[in-house]
Design an enzyme around this catalytic site. Structure first.
Site, PDB file in Angstrom:
ATOM      1  N   GLU A  87       0.826  -1.211   0.000  1.00  0.00           N
ATOM      2  CA  GLU A  87       0.000   0.000   0.000  1.00  0.00           C
ATOM      3  C   GLU A  87       0.860   1.262   0.000  1.00  0.00           C
ATOM      4  OE1 GLU A  87      -2.738  -0.849   3.303  1.00  0.00           O
ATOM      5  OE2 GLU A  87      -4.044  -1.873   1.881  1.00  0.00           O
ATOM      6  N   ASP A 102      -8.412  -9.399   3.605  1.00  0.00           N
ATOM      7  CA  ASP A 102      -8.231  -8.374   4.623  1.00  0.00           C
ATOM      8  C   ASP A 102      -9.335  -8.365   5.678  1.00  0.00           C
ATOM      9  OD1 ASP A 102      -7.031  -6.335   5.925  1.00  0.00           O
ATOM     10  OD2 ASP A 102      -7.587  -4.765   4.523  1.00  0.00           O
ATOM     11  N   GLU A 108     -12.586  -3.077  11.913  1.00  0.00           N
ATOM     12  CA  GLU A 108     -12.610  -2.295  10.671  1.00  0.00           C
ATOM     13  C   GLU A 108     -13.758  -2.717   9.752  1.00  0.00           C
ATOM     14  OE1 GLU A 108      -8.927  -2.435   8.498  1.00  0.00           O
ATOM     15  OE2 GLU A 108      -9.711  -1.216   6.849  1.00  0.00           O
TER      16      GLU A 108
HETATM   17  O1  GCW Z   1      -6.896  -3.193   5.167  1.00  0.00           O
HETATM   18  C1  GCW Z   1      -5.906  -2.335   5.349  1.00  0.00           C
HETATM   19  C2  GCW Z   1      -6.400  -1.218   6.203  1.00  0.00           C
HETATM   20  C3  GCW Z   1      -5.292  -0.226   6.359  1.00  0.00           C
HETATM   21  C4  GCW Z   1      -4.112  -0.948   7.005  1.00  0.00           C
HETATM   22  C5  GCW Z   1      -3.731  -2.134   6.130  1.00  0.00           C
HETATM   23  C6  GCW Z   1      -2.609  -2.963   6.732  1.00  0.00           C
HETATM   24  C7  GCW Z   1      -2.450  -0.074   8.443  1.00  0.00           C
HETATM   25  O2  GCW Z   1      -7.523  -0.649   5.595  1.00  0.00           O
HETATM   26  O3  GCW Z   1      -5.732   0.821   7.148  1.00  0.00           O
HETATM   27  O4  GCW Z   1      -3.022  -0.104   7.181  1.00  0.00           O
HETATM   28  O5  GCW Z   1      -4.833  -2.960   5.985  1.00  0.00           O
HETATM   29  O6  GCW Z   1      -2.907  -3.949   7.366  1.00  0.00           O
HETATM   30  O7  GCW Z   1      -1.456  -2.610   6.562  1.00  0.00           O
END
Ligand code: GCW
Length: 679
Positions: A286, A365, A393
């Site tokens: 990311e 995720d 989340e």
């Molecule tokens: O799914 C994503 C989350 C991000 C997070 C990422 C991760 C910390 O939306 O907010 O970043 O996973 O786990 O690195």
């Protein structure tokens, strides 16, 4: 506000009703402490304060067992306790010893950590009104690393935090409220957590400086608080630190200057915090920097850091959440679910022995339902820990009730078949299957500076249960819930019964009115709250459901899809590959099917979607009715907190129901068999 909401499961409510106290009070009057480390002091303080609160009598302290009926805290072998040799570093024995001349209760650990854990366990026995006359308990934690990851930023915000701001940072500085951190340490160590990383894995500009002289003294203060509760402190680091903090032009892991820079940096850190745990790293994920920039792989990247930490006994916890987040939705061959395995499986065996890979439970995720990561079992020569997400989340953001212990239990029990039948994930991540040197479980925390820590009062159960479950994955959900409810709310049978069943029903309820049959997502982009079926459908994140007028689901088969199913061992690969054997709850994770496809449950996919969404709302209403029976039996702060959130949950569940049902009715043109209202 040190109310019961704040105290959580360390609410040591005054014991009323004479029976238990009459029979057991004799044991609670004197505490003998055999040695005096800081951890031992924490144990003693907790016992003294708790017993005082529960019995209104302050126990006296002594140096040796002299008369009968004392509590002995010790790490030594000379006190008649058997089976000490069977203890590991963190293990303990709690035993009521009746010897010739006296009777006493011994809380014995191999180390002072064990004594601390024994003390918390002993207090739990009192909270749940266990008779103390004949205790004989031996405990060894199954997992070596039992970790919490904070996603806290130094400006005080928390990534994916739903319970206020950070308790660690504010205005780009450390907090001055160290008392609150200490109370957090108590909560964590009471359930056996022994490691914490205090900053977000997305390490921004200010946080990059946590490993510099500007902040290390503050980190040391926090580390000291945690150390006293047997918890090791870690930091998330920025992979590009040599460029951002130093004046290097590269962060290439094979560059000599870069390697030297990290070695010096490790020295700096350990000079200030000699027992520092190590680095947590999110790299090439990311948009975070990582070794890919230099055409190096993740073994190169993590090994370079591992070498720097190795002289000091530190470890590198390297996250496997690596995938293409710039995907084209038109590209049907790239599959995000494949990514972790495709990146890391080929590197198995190439990591230094102080590198630990951290693998999310699922390949996508933290969805309400997804498959289990096929990396568990596939890595046979690499240290690894599993990552859960306690913060909700994708599971209601602590506005909805969603008790996650049943989900985590299913994951831990899942048989990977890595060494034939009977190789569940829990036996891989505890290091026993492949005899890993380092292993365990980590999770993203759900706490913030709200008075009740977790926003939703009942979300405390997820943090408690996480700790208890990873200490002993063989505990049942019922055992864990029972402990938490009694410790938190007391022993009134109606309160215990209602809250227990509410918790146990909550995950399936949330699943019912959100995304169906394992397909995931369908949430609003960015903040991830509330329904938006196509919110991620045409985006770059690799998170699609592919619904059209005929059908829905992601084809991950070898035969006609992305080939993801082949990442599992044969038994599971076959099970998921075939429509006949793929379990209903994951059907749309693995297959694209027509809406008229019949599930094993006997209903069609479209009818299942309608049914569960109508039902889910009714069930949410039911949760609220059950809670309302407890009015007057629970203090107002906690009662109102949950009541208010349940109202929000109901309204939001209706929103989910109507948007999902309407969307699929419009796409498919198929009526609800029961003719309920769809817009
Ligand atoms: O799914 C994503 C989350 C991000 C997070 C990422 C991760 C910390 O939306 O907010 O970043 O996973 O786990 O690195």
């Amino acid at each position: 506000n040190v109310t019961e909401a704040y105290k959580g499961w360390l609410t040591y409510k005054k014991i009323t009703g004479a029976n238990w106290l009459n029979e057991n009070n004799k044991w609670l009057r004197t505490i003998v402490v055999k040695d005096h480390s800081e951890v031992m002091k924490s144990a003693k303080n907790e016992l003294v304060n708790a017993i005082c609160e529960m019995t209104d009598e302050e126990p006296t302290l002594a140096n040796a067992v002299e008369s009968s009926y004392q509590i002995l805290l010790t790490t030594s072998k000379d006190n008649n306790v058997e089976s000490l040799d069977e203890l590991n570093e963190d293990g303990y024995v709690i035993q009521t010893i009746h010897s010739n001349d006296r009777s006493y209760i011994s809380l014995t650990g191999k180390t002072d950590k064990g004594v601390l854990y024994a003390s918390f366990h002993f207090l739990r026995l009192i909270q749940t009104r266990t008779n103390l006359d004949n205790l004989n308990i031996k405990e060894n934690p199954a997992n070596q690393y039992r970790m919490i990851n904070q996603w806290d930023n130094m400006d005080g915000s928390i990534e994916r935090g739903y319970a206020g701001e950070s308790i660690f940072f504010e205005n780009n500085k450390f907090t001055t409220n160290l008392e609150r951190i200490k109370d957090y340490a108590r909560l964590l160590s009471s359930v056996g957590i022994n490691a914490i990383s205090i900053n977000n894995v997305n390490v921004h500009a200010v946080e990059t400086k946590l490993i510099t002289d500007e902040f290390l003294p503050d980190v040391a203060k926090v580390a000291e608080i945690f150390r006293n509760y047997a918890i090791k402190t870690f930091l998330s680091i920025n992979y590009a630190s040599p460029m951002q903090l130093g004046d290097l032009k590269t962060a290439d892991p094979l560059n000599e200057d870069v390697r030297q820079w990290w070695k010096e940096k490790a020295k700096d850190v350990y000079r200030v915090i000699p027992d520092f745990g190590g680095f947590v790293v999110k790299a090439d994920s990311e948009h975070r920097p990582g070794p890919f920039t230099y055409d190096r792989n993740h073994a190169d990247g993590s090994n370079m850091l591992a070498e720097a930490l190795e002289p000091f006994g530190g470890v590198v916890i390297w996250r496997c959440f690596v995938y293409n987040c710039m995907q084209d939705w038109r590209d049907r061959k790239t599959d995000r679910a494949r990514a972790a395995y495709d990146h890391f499986k080929p590197l198995d065996g190439q990591f230094h022995d102080n590198v630990i890979l951290q693998i999310k439970n699922g390949p996508m995720d933290f969805q309400v339902r997804e498959a289990n990561s096929p990396l568990f079992g596939a890595l046979t020569e690499t240290n690894q820990i599993l990552e859960f997400q306690v913060t909700q989340e994708y599971t209601g953001q602590q506005r909805h009730l969603c008790y996650l212990i049943p989900q985590w239990k299913e994951i831990l029990e899942f048989d990977t078949f890595a060494k034939g039948q009977g190789t569940p994930i829990k036996r891989i991540v505890d290091g026993s299957t492949f005899e890993n040197k380092l292993s365990g479980i980590a999770a993203v925390s759900n706490i913030g500076n709200d008075n009740n820590w977790t926003g939703h009062q009942l979300a405390q159960a997820n943090l408690y249960g996480y700790g208890r479950l990873i200490w002993n994955p063989d505990l049942s959900t019922e055992e864990i819930t029972g402990e938490w409810v009694r410790a938190t709310f007391g022993n009134d049978p109606e309160v215990v019964e209602q809250i227990t069943t509410m918790l146990h029903d909550s995950w399936p309820i949330y699943e019912n009115y959100t995304s169906p049959l394992g397909v995931g997502w369908m949430v609003n982009p960015n903040h991830h709250y509330g329904p938006n079926v196509d919110g991620y459908e045409y985006s770059v994140w690799g998170t699609y459901h592919f619904a059209d007028w005929q059908g829905i689901g992601v084809d991950r088969t070898v035969k006609s899809g992305t080939g993801y199913t082949a990442q599992y061992f044969k038994e599971n690969a076959d099970m998921y590959e075939s429509l006949d054997s793929c379990p209903d709850e994951l059907l749309l994770f693995f297959h694209h099917v027509p809406y008229t496809h019949k599930l094993k449950s006997g209903v069609t996919v479209i009818q299942h979607i309608y049914n569960t969404h109508f039902e889910g709302v009714e069930q949410a209403i039911g949760l609220n009715e059950r809670w309302s029976k407890l009015k007057g039996k629970i203090d107002e702060e906690r009662y109102d907190n949950v009541a208010n959130r349940l109202e929000v949950q109901i309204e939001n569940a209706k929103q989910w129901r109507d948007i999902i049902n309407t969307y699929f009715f419009r796409k498919s043109g198929i009526n609800d068999e029961k003719n309920r209202t769809i817009y």
